[in-house]
Every structure is written in C-alpha cells, then in structure tokens.
Design a protein around this motif. Structure first.
Motif, mmCIF file in Angstrom:
data_model
loop_
_atom_site.group_PDB
_atom_site.id
_atom_site.type_symbol
_atom_site.label_atom_id
_atom_site.label_comp_id
_atom_site.label_asym_id
_atom_site.label_seq_id
_atom_site.Cartn_x
_atom_site.Cartn_y
_atom_site.Cartn_z
ATOM 1 N N GLU A 45 -34.454 -33.600 26.580
ATOM 2 C CA GLU A 45 -34.490 -33.377 25.135
ATOM 3 C C GLU A 45 -35.798 -32.713 24.721
ATOM 4 N N ALA A 46 -36.915 -33.158 25.340
ATOM 5 C CA ALA A 46 -38.210 -32.563 25.015
ATOM 6 C C ALA A 46 -38.294 -31.117 25.498
ATOM 7 N N MET A 47 -37.761 -30.848 26.693
ATOM 8 C CA MET A 47 -37.819 -29.492 27.233
ATOM 9 C C MET A 47 -36.940 -28.533 26.441
ATOM 10 N N GLY A 48 -35.891 -29.029 25.817
ATOM 11 C CA GLY A 48 -35.000 -28.167 25.052
ATOM 12 C C GLY A 48 -35.380 -28.036 23.595
ATOM 13 N N ARG A 49 -36.509 -28.591 23.196
ATOM 14 C CA ARG A 49 -36.928 -28.532 21.798
ATOM 15 C C ARG A 49 -37.437 -27.135 21.461
ATOM 16 N N SER A 50 -37.109 -26.614 20.273
ATOM 17 C CA SER A 50 -37.546 -25.284 19.831
ATOM 18 C C SER A 50 -38.818 -25.423 19.007
ATOM 19 N N TYR A 51 -39.868 -24.680 19.430
ATOM 20 C CA TYR A 51 -41.158 -24.764 18.742
ATOM 21 C C TYR A 51 -41.309 -23.695 17.670
ATOM 22 N N ALA A 52 -40.546 -22.593 17.743
ATOM 23 C CA ALA A 52 -40.721 -21.479 16.811
ATOM 24 C C ALA A 52 -39.917 -21.652 15.536
ATOM 25 N N CYS A 53 -39.030 -22.585 15.507
ATOM 26 C CA CYS A 53 -38.159 -22.760 14.347
ATOM 27 C C CYS A 53 -38.712 -23.870 13.466
ATOM 28 N N PRO A 54 -39.079 -23.549 12.211
ATOM 29 C CA PRO A 54 -39.606 -24.601 11.329
ATOM 30 C C PRO A 54 -38.528 -25.612 10.983
ATOM 31 N N ASP A 55 -38.978 -26.811 10.669
ATOM 32 C CA ASP A 55 -38.037 -27.890 10.381
ATOM 33 C C ASP A 55 -37.587 -27.916 8.928
ATOM 34 N N ASP A 56 -38.315 -27.166 8.020
ATOM 35 C CA ASP A 56 -38.006 -27.260 6.596
ATOM 36 C C ASP A 56 -37.112 -26.123 6.111
ATOM 37 N N ILE A 57 -36.347 -25.490 7.009
ATOM 38 C CA ILE A 57 -35.453 -24.409 6.595
ATOM 39 C C ILE A 57 -34.252 -25.008 5.873
ATOM 40 N N ASP A 58 -33.944 -24.410 4.715
ATOM 41 C CA ASP A 58 -32.803 -24.870 3.936
ATOM 42 C C ASP A 58 -31.542 -24.178 4.452
ATOM 43 N N GLU A 59 -30.577 -24.955 4.901
ATOM 44 C CA GLU A 59 -29.347 -24.366 5.425
ATOM 45 C C GLU A 59 -28.579 -23.632 4.331
ATOM 46 N N GLY A 60 -28.712 -24.079 3.084
ATOM 47 C CA GLY A 60 -28.040 -23.385 1.983
ATOM 48 C C GLY A 60 -28.556 -21.972 1.806
ATOM 49 N N ASP A 61 -29.891 -21.791 1.926
ATOM 50 C CA ASP A 61 -30.465 -20.445 1.823
ATOM 51 C C ASP A 61 -29.976 -19.557 2.960
ATOM 52 N N LEU A 62 -29.888 -20.138 4.165
ATOM 53 C CA LEU A 62 -29.407 -19.348 5.300
ATOM 54 C C LEU A 62 -27.963 -18.905 5.094
ATOM 55 N N GLU A 63 -27.131 -19.784 4.568
ATOM 56 C CA GLU A 63 -25.736 -19.424 4.340
ATOM 57 C C GLU A 63 -25.616 -18.346 3.270
ATOM 58 N N ALA A 64 -26.432 -18.450 2.207
ATOM 59 C CA ALA A 64 -26.393 -17.434 1.151
ATOM 60 C C ALA A 64 -26.833 -16.080 1.689
ATOM 61 N N GLU A 65 -27.889 -16.081 2.511
ATOM 62 C CA GLU A 65 -28.364 -14.822 3.086
ATOM 63 C C GLU A 65 -27.326 -14.221 4.025
ATOM 64 N N LEU A 66 -26.645 -15.085 4.765
ATOM 65 C CA LEU A 66 -25.611 -14.600 5.672
ATOM 66 C C LEU A 66 -24.447 -13.992 4.899
#
Length: 217
Positions: A146-167
């Motif tokens: 689980e630790a080895m598969g963790r993503s360091y470049a992706c912030p944790d505070d991204i709003d999924e609603g904003d991503l869906e609207a942009e998509l």
C-alpha cells in the motif's frame, strides 16, 4: 505293522462352496432338461386326446397323467435344488464379506498406527506460532504494498466535482471542433477574432531591413 493294523486312510478335503454350487447347478440344469422333454410329450398326449375315442382315449389319458406326475416330481426336486444352490451362494457371499471385513480392519489398524506415529511428530504450539507469524508477515506485506503504491504527485484536496465539470467542458469542446471540421469551417481557435492582432506597421514594417540586410530596430 501295516498288514496287522492297516494304514491310516487319508481323508479327502471337503468340497469348496464353488464345487458344491457347481454340482447342484448341474443337477438343476439336468432336471430342467427333463421337464422340457416332458412338456413336449404332454403336448403330444393332448393332441392324441383330441381325436382318440374309447379305449384309446383312456390309454392316452393314463399316459398323460403319468407324464404330468413325473413332471411335477421333477419340478419339486428342481425347486429344492435351486433353494440349496441359493443357500450355497449366500454362504459364499458371507464368507467373502467376512474376508473383506478382516482385510478392512487390518488396513484400518495399520493406518491408525501410522497416524499415531506421525501425529507425535507434530507440535501444536509450534504450528500455531507459525500460522501467527505468517499472518503477521502477510499483514506487513500488505502495508508495504500500500505504501509503495501511494501517489506523491497528486494532492489530496482535489475536488472531484471540479474534475467532472472540467471533463464535461472538454468533451463539449471536442464535439464542437468535430462539427466544425465536418462543416469545413476553421476551428474556433483559428477564427479571426481569436487570432493575435497584427502590428500597426504590418509585416513589411516589422520585417524592414537596413542596407546591409540586417533587421532594423
């Protein structure tokens, strides 16, 4: 001495069940053949009785009755022998079952002894400790993966609603460009209103050179 007292006679071994059953079966077959022959004779006597008269009919009747009595006697003997043959077969089956039981019990005793011997080589406490260690190691490996598969470049505070609207917006833009390409019109980003403004002096003034061929400031 042998002349005075005689030699001891050897007693023959008793017949086996297979031999006894074979002898009885042979007698049953012989009686069946005799009964079949008497049936044929009875049919002949019946044919004679249909046409015989007077003394001939009485004689034919007497012979038919004697033939019928003999047939009944043979049938009784055959049934008795058939019962004997059945009992012999049942005895043979019981003996074979007993042999199978002895073999099964011997095999189970040997298996029980072997199992007890192998069971002494086991230590329940060691087995429980081993399984606990394996469970701990599997849990540690899960945490490591689980630790080895963790993503360091992706912030944790991204709003999924904003991503869906942009998509969704990106999808609409792609659809609009496809429609413009199909109609032959230039894409929106190549429209004149979206192009950068040309300098006031035009391209000629912007690219004006001096007498030595160098661009002027």
């Amino acid at each position: 001495m042998k002349r005075l007292f005689g030699s001891k006679k050897e007693v023959p071994p008793p017949p086996t069940l297979d031999e006894a059953g074979g002898n009885v079966g042979g007698r049953v077959d012989a009686l069946d053949a005799k009964i079949k022959k008497l049936d044929s004779e009875l049919r002949g006597h019946k044919e004679k009785l249909k046409t015989a008269k007077g003394g001939a009919k009485q004689l034919a009747t007497k012979r038919a009755m004697a033939c019928l009595k003999k047939k009944r006697m043979y049938e009784t003997q055959r049934d008795q022998l058939a019962n004997q043959q059945f009992n012999i077969e049942q005895a043979g089956f019981a003996i074979e079952s007993a042999k199978d039981t002895v073999t099964t019990v011997s095999a189970m005793k040997a298996a029980n002894t072997q199992l007890k011997k192998q069971y002494k080589e086991f230590n329940i406490d060691e087995i429980e400790d081993m399984t606990d260690d394996l469970a701990d190691m599997m849990e540690d490996m899960s945490e490591i993966n689980e630790a080895m598969g963790r993503s360091y470049a992706c912030p944790d505070d991204i709003d999924e609603g904003d991503l869906e609207a942009e998509l969704d917006l990106l999808g609409e833009e792609l659809e609009a460009e496809e429609l413009e390409m199909e109609s032959g019109a230039a894409p929106s980003y190549l429209q004149p209103e979206n192009m950068p403004e040309t300098p006031a002096g035009g391209l000629e003034e912007e690219n004006k050179e001096d007498e030595f061929g160098l661009p002027q400031a």
